[in-house]
Scaffold this motif. Structure first.
Motif, mmCIF file in Angstrom:
data_model
loop_
_atom_site.group_PDB
_atom_site.id
_atom_site.type_symbol
_atom_site.label_atom_id
_atom_site.label_comp_id
_atom_site.label_asym_id
_atom_site.label_seq_id
_atom_site.Cartn_x
_atom_site.Cartn_y
_atom_site.Cartn_z
ATOM 1 N N LYS A 1 -37.189 48.814 29.435
ATOM 2 C CA LYS A 1 -36.012 48.105 28.937
ATOM 3 C C LYS A 1 -36.062 47.963 27.414
ATOM 4 O O LYS A 1 -35.083 48.189 26.708
ATOM 5 N N LYS A 2 -37.297 47.628 26.933
ATOM 6 C CA LYS A 2 -37.435 47.368 25.494
ATOM 7 C C LYS A 2 -37.320 48.652 24.672
ATOM 8 O O LYS A 2 -36.738 48.653 23.582
ATOM 9 N N TRP A 3 -37.887 49.751 25.190
ATOM 10 C CA TRP A 3 -37.969 50.987 24.395
ATOM 11 C C TRP A 3 -36.827 51.969 24.663
ATOM 12 O O TRP A 3 -36.725 52.974 23.974
ATOM 13 N N VAL A 4 -36.025 51.689 25.694
ATOM 14 C CA VAL A 4 -34.916 52.615 25.989
ATOM 15 C C VAL A 4 -33.564 51.926 25.794
ATOM 16 O O VAL A 4 -32.747 52.350 24.981
ATOM 17 N N TYR A 5 -33.358 50.855 26.556
ATOM 18 C CA TYR A 5 -32.039 50.230 26.485
ATOM 19 C C TYR A 5 -31.765 49.583 25.129
ATOM 20 O O TYR A 5 -30.694 49.778 24.550
ATOM 21 N N ASP A 6 -32.737 48.815 24.654
ATOM 22 C CA ASP A 6 -32.517 48.130 23.376
ATOM 23 C C ASP A 6 -32.313 49.106 22.217
ATOM 24 O O ASP A 6 -31.386 48.923 21.412
ATOM 25 N N PRO A 7 -33.117 50.174 22.070
ATOM 26 C CA PRO A 7 -32.867 51.135 20.985
ATOM 27 C C PRO A 7 -31.511 51.821 21.086
ATOM 28 O O PRO A 7 -30.845 52.040 20.074
ATOM 29 N N LEU A 8 -31.115 52.164 22.314
ATOM 30 C CA LEU A 8 -29.799 52.796 22.469
ATOM 31 C C LEU A 8 -28.686 51.860 22.008
ATOM 32 O O LEU A 8 -27.698 52.282 21.398
ATOM 33 N N LYS A 9 -28.872 50.598 22.280
ATOM 34 C CA LYS A 9 -27.886 49.610 21.841
ATOM 35 C C LYS A 9 -27.855 49.527 20.308
ATOM 36 O O LYS A 9 -26.786 49.418 19.697
ATOM 37 N N ASN B 1 -28.287 53.238 38.389
ATOM 38 C CA ASN B 1 -28.206 53.320 36.923
ATOM 39 C C ASN B 1 -29.531 53.854 36.354
ATOM 40 O O ASN B 1 -30.534 54.005 37.065
ATOM 41 N N THR B 2 -29.506 54.128 35.065
ATOM 42 C CA THR B 2 -30.669 54.764 34.414
ATOM 43 C C THR B 2 -31.926 53.920 34.535
ATOM 44 O O THR B 2 -33.032 54.435 34.730
ATOM 45 N N TYR B 3 -31.788 52.630 34.444
ATOM 46 C CA TYR B 3 -32.945 51.735 34.493
ATOM 47 C C TYR B 3 -33.685 51.877 35.822
ATOM 48 O O TYR B 3 -34.910 52.041 35.859
ATOM 49 N N PHE B 4 -32.925 51.838 36.954
ATOM 50 C CA PHE B 4 -33.562 51.939 38.272
ATOM 51 C C PHE B 4 -34.059 53.359 38.545
ATOM 52 O O PHE B 4 -35.036 53.546 39.274
ATOM 53 N N LYS B 5 -33.409 54.343 37.983
ATOM 54 C CA LYS B 5 -33.907 55.713 38.109
ATOM 55 C C LYS B 5 -35.280 55.846 37.454
ATOM 56 O O LYS B 5 -36.191 56.491 37.982
ATOM 57 N N LEU B 6 -35.424 55.225 36.296
ATOM 58 C CA LEU B 6 -36.713 55.261 35.609
ATOM 59 C C LEU B 6 -37.781 54.514 36.401
ATOM 60 O O LEU B 6 -38.941 54.936 36.473
ATOM 61 N N LEU B 7 -37.395 53.382 37.022
ATOM 62 C CA LEU B 7 -38.342 52.634 37.840
ATOM 63 C C LEU B 7 -38.816 53.468 39.025
ATOM 64 O O LEU B 7 -40.005 53.472 39.372
ATOM 65 N N LEU B 8 -37.879 54.175 39.652
ATOM 66 C CA LEU B 8 -38.235 55.027 40.779
ATOM 67 C C LEU B 8 -39.160 56.153 40.329
ATOM 68 O O LEU B 8 -40.115 56.506 41.029
ATOM 69 N N LEU B 9 -38.885 56.682 39.184
ATOM 70 C CA LEU B 9 -39.723 57.754 38.638
ATOM 71 C C LEU B 9 -41.139 57.242 38.359
ATOM 72 O O LEU B 9 -42.135 57.919 38.651
ATOM 73 N N SER C 1 -34.619 47.296 12.726
ATOM 74 C CA SER C 1 -35.064 47.017 14.096
ATOM 75 C C SER C 1 -35.357 48.303 14.850
ATOM 76 O O SER C 1 -36.333 48.390 15.604
ATOM 77 N N LEU C 2 -34.527 49.332 14.649
ATOM 78 C CA LEU C 2 -34.731 50.610 15.331
ATOM 79 C C LEU C 2 -36.014 51.292 14.862
ATOM 80 O O LEU C 2 -36.713 51.944 15.645
ATOM 81 N N LYS C 3 -36.358 51.140 13.595
ATOM 82 C CA LYS C 3 -37.588 51.724 13.062
ATOM 83 C C LYS C 3 -38.834 51.186 13.751
ATOM 84 O O LYS C 3 -39.856 51.869 13.868
ATOM 85 N N LYS C 4 -38.747 49.947 14.220
ATOM 86 C CA LYS C 4 -39.883 49.328 14.885
ATOM 87 C C LYS C 4 -40.084 49.855 16.300
ATOM 88 O O LYS C 4 -41.117 49.605 16.913
ATOM 89 N N SER C 5 -39.103 50.579 16.819
ATOM 90 C CA SER C 5 -39.221 51.150 18.159
ATOM 91 C C SER C 5 -40.243 52.277 18.150
ATOM 92 O O SER C 5 -40.514 52.900 17.129
ATOM 93 N N LYS C 6 -40.809 52.536 19.334
ATOM 94 C CA LYS C 6 -41.812 53.570 19.462
ATOM 95 C C LYS C 6 -41.163 54.917 19.771
ATOM 96 O O LYS C 6 -40.075 54.999 20.325
ATOM 97 N N GLY C 7 -41.884 56.001 19.388
ATOM 98 C CA GLY C 7 -41.469 57.344 19.762
ATOM 99 C C GLY C 7 -40.250 57.830 19.023
ATOM 100 O O GLY C 7 -40.048 57.563 17.832
ATOM 101 N N GLU C 8 -39.424 58.553 19.783
ATOM 102 C CA GLU C 8 -38.272 59.222 19.165
ATOM 103 C C GLU C 8 -37.285 58.240 18.547
ATOM 104 O O GLU C 8 -36.665 58.543 17.525
#
Length: 703
Positions: free
Chosen positions: A270-278, A8-16, A294-301
């Motif tokens: 997890k905090k900056w990718v999965y939670d914002p997508l949700k 899944n995307t989470y483990f792909k990011l960890l590997l990266l 809540s989304l405004k408080k996220s970093k970046g895009e």
């Protein structure tokens, strides 16, 4: 590979993250080894260049005394001194010039190495410190620079053999003696050396080991005696900004930080990718404002996307606000137009209505007079409304600028008092007075007299308007600390409520309540007053209490007039005749305006001539030498009033010309009077003012 694709995307990011971390450590290790090598090379290069620079600067520092010694030692009179030992010559040419050598010691020896004479500064106490045996070596070398260590410190010595002037290279003749010049390497010497080398200079023991420092590069310069033995060492120290000693510490910190970052990356992925997508999914499905926050408080895009969602939401709200403001603006515009229509129609209604009544043949004389007074007052009200609108438009267009000149403020205050006092209605029980300033101004001030008067008149008129009984006062005081003049206009009138105090200087706003019926006007008077105060560089404020009156205060800068007033004698106008049955020319293109002015002038038994334009006015003045006075309209065809006046003044410089125009601002009046017209009247014409003007002009002409 299949397993990697199925992650899944989470483990792909960890590997990266793990792959990037390994690559980073390999790259950093390589860069570290390369940097250490380059830093060592750079330090060696810097040290070598610095060493060469120090040697060059030290040689340069000794060049001037070297040149002085060489220049002095091929001198015929010095050769003669070694033979005659004439102390008078020595005192005159050597001792008296000692300061110019910039040395601490000068000594002359004969070939037997005997000291003939010497001069020394207070810095050197030693008597005869030049080694005798070195003079033998100097006999052959002709010049030597060496160092000696004395109780006073290290001394730099310059020695040379003495030769006649025809032997500048000192190879034709034998030496006649020895000349020595020395300077002590003291604090001032080190300061000078530090300035030219941009280094910290200190002296050390001979052959002292130079301690390496991470932040500095240090070079030692050996000071040798005449036998080439090291006497002392000069240490030159300069900051070396490439600090590589902490590289290992930095590497250790980076490694620890990288390990910590791996865990941080895992957490924040997890905090900056999965939670914002949700959150985005929830916003798109439900439009939840909490999810947007809540989304405004996220970093970046994701934070940017949250801002876009919020901006979209805000745009809808702003459209609603803009719509509301547009509706309010339309309401205000409609209210202003309705107010303007009301204020114009009110006097127009009186003018037209009572003009109709005047056509009644059976009307009594008293009624006619009453109706005419109403028509005249209504006309004046109409003119006042139009002038306020024009003045406000000029202020908005920045067409009005202050005309600064000297003003006697005490005289101005007195004139305003007398001018305003006679205008206060007799049916009002008002005590009108000036609040005397205990400290009188010493001299004239620099300000715009016209605008200052208008400010004071507007405020006093406003105070009288809302005061039925009590007092109205005005005056000023000096604020030397802030260099301001502070004016105060106070009344015991109706007062102003707190709600109106907030808007009293706004345009088209009037005080409308049940306490007064006098609410005429567009509400521009105080707006114009405020604009004038700010134009003069001041501020205006108001305090008021319902039932107790109001206090208006405003300030202007306190600047004294430094110009010298020259009394220019007014050129007298001479005209033969009397002030009755004079011939007066009216230059006016409008028939109704001409007819009105003609009737007013003829009522005083004067003869009236007419010019329809400026060119015709000039021609009539040339053809008729008996013209006593000219009323000149400013706006006319062919030649305007200014152009016609210039031509008439060239032909008849003594002929008085009065400007008549519909331009009524203070700036227009100043322009006309400065142009050279003897006076000025505005339209609509005032019969009484014209009579006063005629009397004053003809009395002056015949005086």
């Amino acid at each position: 590979m299949k397993r990697l694709i199925n992650l899944n995307t989470y483990f792909k990011l960890l590997l990266l993250i793990a792959s990037a971390t390994v690559f980073f450590f390999i790259l950093y290790t390589s860069l570290y080894l390369y940097t250490v090598q380059e830093e060592q090379h750079f330090y060696k290069t810097t040290h070598s260049r610095y060493n060469n620079e120090v040697k060059s600067l030290f040689i340069l520092n000794s060049r001037t005394p070297t040149a002085t010694v060489i220049d002095v030692t091929f001198w015929d009179e010095l050769v003669q001194f070694t033979k005659t030992k004439d102390n008078k010559w020595y005192n005159k040419y050597i001792s008296n010039e000692f300061q110019s050598y910039e040395a601490d010691y000068v000594g002359i020896y004969d070939l037997d190495r005997k000291l003939l004479n010497k001069t020394r500064s207070s810095k050197i106490k030693s008597f005869d410190f030049i080694p005798k045996e070195m003079m033998t070596a100097l006999y052959n070398s002709k010049f030597k620079r060496f160092y000696i260590k004395l109780p006073e410190g290290v001394v730099e010595v310059f020695g040379a053999t003495i030769h006649p002037s025809n032997d500048p290279k000192k190879n034709k003749t034998k030496p006649s003696g020895y000349f020595f010049m020395a300077r002590l390497l003291d604090a001032s010497f080190f300061e000078s050396l530090e300035d030219i080398s941009s280094s910290k200079v200190s002296i050390a023991f001979a052959n002292q080991k130079i301690k390496a420092e991470d932040d500095f590069v240090t070079v030692g310069l050996n000071l040798k005696d005449w036998k080439n033995n090291i006497v002392s060492t000069l240490l030159f120290k300069r900051p070396f900004n490439l600090n590589y000693s902490k590289t290992k510490e930095i590497l250790f910190i980076v490694v620890i930080a990288s390990i910590i970052n791996i865990f941080i990356f895992i957490y924040y992925t997890k905090k900056w990718v999965y939670d914002p997508l949700k959150l985005i999914k929830n916003i798109l499905e439900t439009g939840s404002s909490n999810s947007i926050t809540s989304l405004k408080k996220s970093k970046g895009e994701f934070g940017y996307i949250g801002n876009l969602f919020e901006e979209n939401s805000n745009q809808r709200k702003q459209l609603e606000i803009a719509k509301q403001k547009a509706e309010e603006s339309d309401t205000l515009k409609s209210a202003f137009l309705a107010n303007l229509s009301h204020e114009i129609r009110t006097p127009m209604n009186a003018i037209i209505g009572f003009s109709d009544l005047l056509m009644d043949a059976n009307l009594k004389e008293k009624e006619k007079i009453d109706y005419l007074k109403i028509i005249k007052n209504s006309g004046n009200s109409l003119v006042s409304i139009i002038e306020d609108l024009i003045e406000m438009s000029k202020i908005d267009a920045k067409q009005i600028t202050p005309n600064y000149k000297g003003l006697d403020l005490e005289k101005c205050i007195a004139e305003l008092y007398h001018a305003i006092k006679i205008t206060i209605p007799k049916d009002k029980d008002i005590e009108f007075y000036i609040v005397k300033n205990p400290e009188v101004l010493q001299g004239a001030i620099i300000t715009d007299e016209t605008k200052l008067k208008q400010i004071i008149v507007n405020l006093i008129t406003n105070a009288v308007k809302f005061t039925e009984k009590g007092f109205v006062s005005f005056g000023y005081k000096i604020n030397k600390e802030k260099e301001l003049l502070e004016f105060t206009i106070e009344d015991s009138g109706l007062g102003i409520s707190e709600n109106y105090l907030k808007i009293i200087f706004d345009r088209f706003r009037r005080i409308e309540d049940n306490s007064t019926n006098d609410t005429t006007g567009l509400g521009l008077g105080l707006s114009i007053t405020k604009a004038y105060v700010e134009m003069l560089g001041g501020e205006i404020n108001v305090k008021s209490t319902i039932g107790f009156g109001s206090i208006f205060t405003f300030t202007i800068p306190l600047r004294f007039d430094q110009t010298i007033n020259k009394n220019i004698q007014k050129k007298s106008i001479s005209f033969p005749g009397n002030h009755e049955n004079e011939i007066i020319l009216i230059a006016e293109d409008d028939n109704i305006n001409f007819l009105l002015l003609k009737k007013i002038i003829e009522s005083k038994n004067h003869t009236v001539l007419r010019a329809h334009n400026g060119q015709e006015a000039v021609a009539i003045c040339v053809e008729n030498p008996n013209i006593s006075l000219v009323f000149m309209d400013i706006k006319m065809p062919i030649l305007n009033g200014f152009e016609a006046f210039e031509q008439i003044r060239a032909i008849k410089p003594e002929l008085p010309v009065i400007a008549q125009t519909a331009y009524s601002s203070f700036e227009d009046r100043e322009k006309i009077l400065q142009f050279g017209f003897v006076d000025y009247i505005t339209k609509p014409l005032d019969k009484e003012k014209i009579f006063e003007l005629l009397d004053s002009i003809f009395m002056e002409i015949n005086s």
